[in-house]
Design a protein around this motif. Structure first.
Motif, PDB file in Angstrom:
ATOM      1  N   TYR A  85     -92.203 -34.612 -30.119  1.00 25.81           N
ATOM      2  CA  TYR A  85     -91.577 -33.347 -29.711  1.00 25.81           C
ATOM      3  C   TYR A  85     -92.536 -32.458 -28.797  1.00 25.81           C
ATOM      4  N   GLU A  86     -91.813 -32.024 -27.703  1.00 22.53           N
ATOM      5  CA  GLU A  86     -92.434 -31.053 -26.680  1.00 22.53           C
ATOM      6  C   GLU A  86     -91.831 -29.738 -26.722  1.00 22.53           C
ATOM      7  N   TRP A  87     -92.628 -28.622 -26.648  1.00 27.78           N
ATOM      8  CA  TRP A  87     -92.311 -27.217 -26.806  1.00 27.78           C
ATOM      9  C   TRP A  87     -92.739 -26.716 -25.164  1.00 27.78           C
ATOM     10  N   VAL A  88     -91.449 -26.468 -24.479  1.00 25.07           N
ATOM     11  CA  VAL A  88     -91.775 -25.857 -23.015  1.00 25.07           C
ATOM     12  C   VAL A  88     -91.449 -24.767 -23.165  1.00 25.07           C
ATOM     13  N   VAL A  89     -92.195 -23.669 -22.552  1.00 23.85           N
ATOM     14  CA  VAL A  89     -92.408 -22.162 -22.738  1.00 23.85           C
ATOM     15  C   VAL A  89     -92.362 -21.586 -21.247  1.00 23.85           C
ATOM     16  N   ASP A  90     -91.564 -20.632 -20.954  1.00 22.46           N
ATOM     17  CA  ASP A  90     -91.759 -19.643 -20.220  1.00 22.46           C
ATOM     18  C   ASP A  90     -91.833 -18.308 -20.951  1.00 22.46           C
ATOM     19  N   PRO A  91     -93.227 -18.005 -20.981  1.00 21.50           N
ATOM     20  CA  PRO A  91     -93.553 -16.715 -21.814  1.00 21.50           C
ATOM     21  C   PRO A  91     -92.895 -15.407 -21.042  1.00 21.50           C
TER      22      PRO A  91
ATOM     23  N   GLU B 115     -98.119 -21.123 -18.013  1.00 19.56           N
ATOM     24  CA  GLU B 115     -99.396 -20.664 -17.630  1.00 19.56           C
ATOM     25  C   GLU B 115    -100.442 -21.829 -18.017  1.00 19.56           C
ATOM     26  N   SER B 116    -100.510 -22.573 -19.240  1.00 18.50           N
ATOM     27  CA  SER B 116    -101.443 -23.116 -19.397  1.00 18.50           C
ATOM     28  C   SER B 116    -101.366 -24.814 -19.124  1.00 18.50           C
ATOM     29  N   GLY B 117     -99.918 -25.138 -18.953  1.00 15.44           N
ATOM     30  CA  GLY B 117     -99.726 -26.665 -18.686  1.00 15.44           C
ATOM     31  C   GLY B 117     -99.695 -27.387 -19.762  1.00 15.44           C
ATOM     32  N   ARG B 118     -99.640 -28.666 -19.634  1.00 16.78           N
ATOM     33  CA  ARG B 118     -99.223 -29.381 -20.616  1.00 16.78           C
ATOM     34  C   ARG B 118    -100.780 -30.022 -21.340  1.00 16.78           C
ATOM     35  N   VAL B 119    -100.240 -30.061 -22.810  1.00 18.81           N
ATOM     36  CA  VAL B 119    -101.369 -30.207 -23.696  1.00 18.81           C
ATOM     37  C   VAL B 119    -100.899 -31.155 -24.732  1.00 18.81           C
ATOM     38  N   GLY B 120    -101.702 -32.298 -25.198  1.00 15.25           N
ATOM     39  CA  GLY B 120    -101.180 -33.225 -26.325  1.00 15.25           C
ATOM     40  C   GLY B 120     -99.957 -33.961 -26.000  1.00 15.25           C
ATOM     41  N   GLU B 121     -99.754 -35.045 -26.788  1.00 18.03           N
ATOM     42  CA  GLU B 121     -98.585 -36.123 -26.670  1.00 18.03           C
ATOM     43  C   GLU B 121     -97.979 -36.265 -28.007  1.00 18.03           C
ATOM     44  N   SER B 122     -96.506 -36.117 -27.936  1.00 19.28           N
ATOM     45  CA  SER B 122     -95.910 -35.979 -29.144  1.00 19.28           C
ATOM     46  C   SER B 122     -94.461 -36.358 -28.817  1.00 19.28           C
TER      47      SER B 122
ATOM     48  N   ASP C  70     -98.135 -12.601 -18.450  1.00 18.83           N
ATOM     49  CA  ASP C  70     -97.756 -13.991 -18.785  1.00 18.83           C
ATOM     50  C   ASP C  70     -98.667 -14.507 -19.666  1.00 18.83           C
ATOM     51  N   ARG C  71     -99.863 -14.418 -19.418  1.00 12.15           N
ATOM     52  CA  ARG C  71    -100.733 -15.144 -20.190  1.00 12.15           C
ATOM     53  C   ARG C  71    -100.934 -14.844 -21.825  1.00 12.15           C
ATOM     54  N   GLU C  72    -100.679 -13.481 -21.918  1.00 13.18           N
ATOM     55  CA  GLU C  72    -100.844 -13.041 -23.193  1.00 13.18           C
ATOM     56  C   GLU C  72     -99.659 -13.275 -24.029  1.00 13.18           C
ATOM     57  N   ALA C  73     -98.826 -13.238 -23.591  1.00 16.32           N
ATOM     58  CA  ALA C  73     -97.393 -13.580 -24.021  1.00 16.32           C
ATOM     59  C   ALA C  73     -97.245 -15.064 -24.220  1.00 16.32           C
ATOM     60  N   GLU C  74     -97.800 -15.872 -23.418  1.00 14.00           N
ATOM     61  CA  GLU C  74     -97.759 -17.335 -23.636  1.00 14.00           C
ATOM     62  C   GLU C  74     -98.594 -17.673 -24.898  1.00 14.00           C
ATOM     63  N   SER C  75     -99.831 -16.906 -24.799  1.00 12.67           N
ATOM     64  CA  SER C  75    -100.568 -17.149 -25.894  1.00 12.67           C
ATOM     65  C   SER C  75     -99.939 -16.944 -27.413  1.00 12.67           C
TER      66      SER C  75
ATOM     67  N   TYR D 253     -89.387 -24.757 -16.746  1.00 15.91           N
ATOM     68  CA  TYR D 253     -89.814 -23.817 -17.806  1.00 15.91           C
ATOM     69  C   TYR D 253     -88.419 -22.984 -18.271  1.00 15.91           C
ATOM     70  N   GLU D 254     -87.624 -22.552 -17.495  1.00 15.26           N
ATOM     71  CA  GLU D 254     -86.548 -21.968 -17.979  1.00 15.26           C
ATOM     72  C   GLU D 254     -85.202 -22.622 -18.021  1.00 15.26           C
ATOM     73  N   GLN D 255     -85.355 -23.747 -17.224  1.00 16.06           N
ATOM     74  CA  GLN D 255     -84.142 -24.472 -17.026  1.00 16.06           C
ATOM     75  C   GLN D 255     -83.614 -25.531 -18.210  1.00 16.06           C
ATOM     76  N   HIS D 256     -84.793 -25.895 -18.966  1.00 17.09           N
ATOM     77  CA  HIS D 256     -84.234 -26.697 -19.987  1.00 17.09           C
ATOM     78  C   HIS D 256     -83.784 -25.560 -21.250  1.00 17.09           C
ATOM     79  N   ALA D 257     -84.297 -24.406 -21.304  1.00 13.20           N
ATOM     80  CA  ALA D 257     -83.637 -23.613 -22.369  1.00 13.20           C
ATOM     81  C   ALA D 257     -82.414 -23.022 -21.711  1.00 13.20           C
ATOM     82  N   GLY D 258     -82.209 -22.700 -20.750  1.00 20.48           N
ATOM     83  CA  GLY D 258     -80.985 -22.275 -20.254  1.00 20.48           C
ATOM     84  C   GLY D 258     -79.866 -23.463 -20.269  1.00 20.48           C
ATOM     85  N   GLU D 259     -80.111 -24.519 -19.849  1.00 20.28           N
ATOM     86  CA  GLU D 259     -79.034 -25.494 -19.603  1.00 20.28           C
ATOM     87  C   GLU D 259     -78.620 -25.725 -21.139  1.00 20.28           C
ATOM     88  N   LEU D 260     -79.271 -25.938 -22.129  1.00 20.36           N
ATOM     89  CA  LEU D 260     -78.991 -26.138 -23.301  1.00 20.36           C
ATOM     90  C   LEU D 260     -78.222 -25.107 -23.987  1.00 20.36           C
ATOM     91  N   LEU D 261     -78.579 -23.705 -23.880  1.00 22.52           N
ATOM     92  CA  LEU D 261     -77.860 -22.642 -23.897  1.00 22.52           C
ATOM     93  C   LEU D 261     -76.338 -22.883 -23.533  1.00 22.52           C
TER      94      LEU D 261
END
Length: 267
Positions: free
Chosen positions: A87-93, A78-85, A54-59, A222-230
C-alpha cells in the motif's frame, strides 16, 4: 515473534477510505485556517510557488496515515517517497498553491491509496466550501456522502473544458509548445477552456457534470491518481495514454475531445 507478512496484510477499502478522509480533512482544515489569516509565507519561482502551508498541511496528512498504518509507504509531494509496502499513500497537501498564495479560494487536499500500484481509494477535500469527494475502486464515488454520477446536458460547443498542464510539460520547451497547440485545438471545440491551477477542484466539477470535460497533459501524479479514480467511479468516460488523459461526461464529448487532442502534431 513478528509476523513475516505483517506489512502486506489485507486492509479493507472501508478502512482505507476512513483514514484517507480523515487525512484529507486534517490537511484541508489547516489550509482553511491559514487562508483566512490573509498571510502567506511562500517562495515564488518562475513556474511554481512553494508555501510553508504545503509542508505543514502534508505533515498533518501524513501524521494521520502513519497513526493508522505505520507500515504503509508514503509519497508526498513535499517529502517524496518513504518506505516500501503493497500500500502506498500518494498525497498532494495543497493542490492549488498559486491560488492559495494569491488569495483565490480554489484549492484542495488530495489523498490516494495505491494497492500494488493501482489506485483503490481516493479522497479530495475542498475546505472552504466544505466539499468532500470519496471514491472506492469498483464501488462508486460520493460527494458529501451522496452518491455521485456524472452527466451534463450542455453540448461541447457550448460547454467548458478544464485543461491541466503538469510541471513536466511546463518546464520542457517542446512539450510546452504542444500544450499551447492542444489548448488552441480545444478552444475550437468548446465555448471555454479553463486552467484553474487546482486540478482536483476541476476533477470534482467534472465528476459532478458541472464541467463537460477535462484534458490533462503530462499531469503531476500527486493529484492525478486521486482525480482519475474519482472520475472513473463517477462514470466519466476516459482515455489515458502516455502523457495525455481525456475525460468527459459522455461518449460523444469524450470522442470529440480525443479527436481535438489527437489532431495536434506529436500528441
Amino acid at each position: 515473534m513478528d509476523e513475516p507478512h505483517e506489512r502486506t496484510r489485507d486492509v479493507s477499502r472501508e478502512a482505507l477510505a476512513d483514514v484517507a478522509t480523515q487525512a484529507a480533512r486534517a490537511g484541508g482544515d489547516y489550509l482553511a485556517d491559514e487562508f483566512r489569516t490573509g498571510h502567506v509565507d511562500a517562495e515564488y519561482g518562475a513556474d511554481d510557488v512553494k508555501a510553508v502551508a504545503d509542508r505543514e498541511a502534508e505533515s498533518r496528512v501524513l501524521d494521520v496515515v502513519r497513526g493508522a498504518f505505520p507500515d504503509h509507504a508514503l509519497h508526498g509531494e513535499e517529502s517524496g517517497r518513504v518506505g516500501e509496502s503493497r500500500y502506498e499513500w500518494v498525497v498532494d497537501p495543497l493542490d492549488g498553491t498559486n491560488n492559495f498564495a494569491s488569495g483565490l479560494p480554489a484549492f484542495a487536499t488530495a489523498v490516494a491509496v495505491l494497492d500494488d500500484g493501482d489506485p483503490v481509494v481516493s479522497a479530495i477535500y475542498e475546505p472552504l466550501p466544505d466539499t468532500l469527494y470519496v471514491a472506492h475502486d469498483g464501488v462508486g464515488a460520493t460527494v458529501n456522502g451522496q452518491q455521485l454520477e456524472t452527466g451534463s446536458d450542455v453540448a461541447l460547443d457550448n460547454g467548458t473544458v478544464s485543461f491541466v498542464v503538469g510541471l513536466p510539460a511546463i518546464r520542457d520547451e517542446e512539450l510546452a509548445k504542444r500544450a499551447e497547440a492542444i489548448e488552441s485545438a480545444l478552444g475550437d471545440h468548446c465555448k471555454r477552456v479553463v486552467e484553474t491551477w487546482s486540478p482536483c477542484v476541476d476533477w470534482g466539477l467534472v465528476a459532478r457534470g458541472a464541467l463537460e470535460g477535462i484534458v490533462c497533459f503530462y499531469p503531476d501524479v500527486y493529484e492525478q491518481h486521486a482525480g482519475e479514480l474519482l472520475a472513473r467511479e463517477a462514470g466519466v468516460v476516459s482515455t489515458s495514454r502516455e502523457g495525455v488523459y481525456v475525460g468527459a461526461s459522455d461518449e460523444k464529448t469524450h470522442d470529440d475531445l480525443l479527436d481535438a487532442v489527437g489532431g495536434v502534431d506529436g500528441v
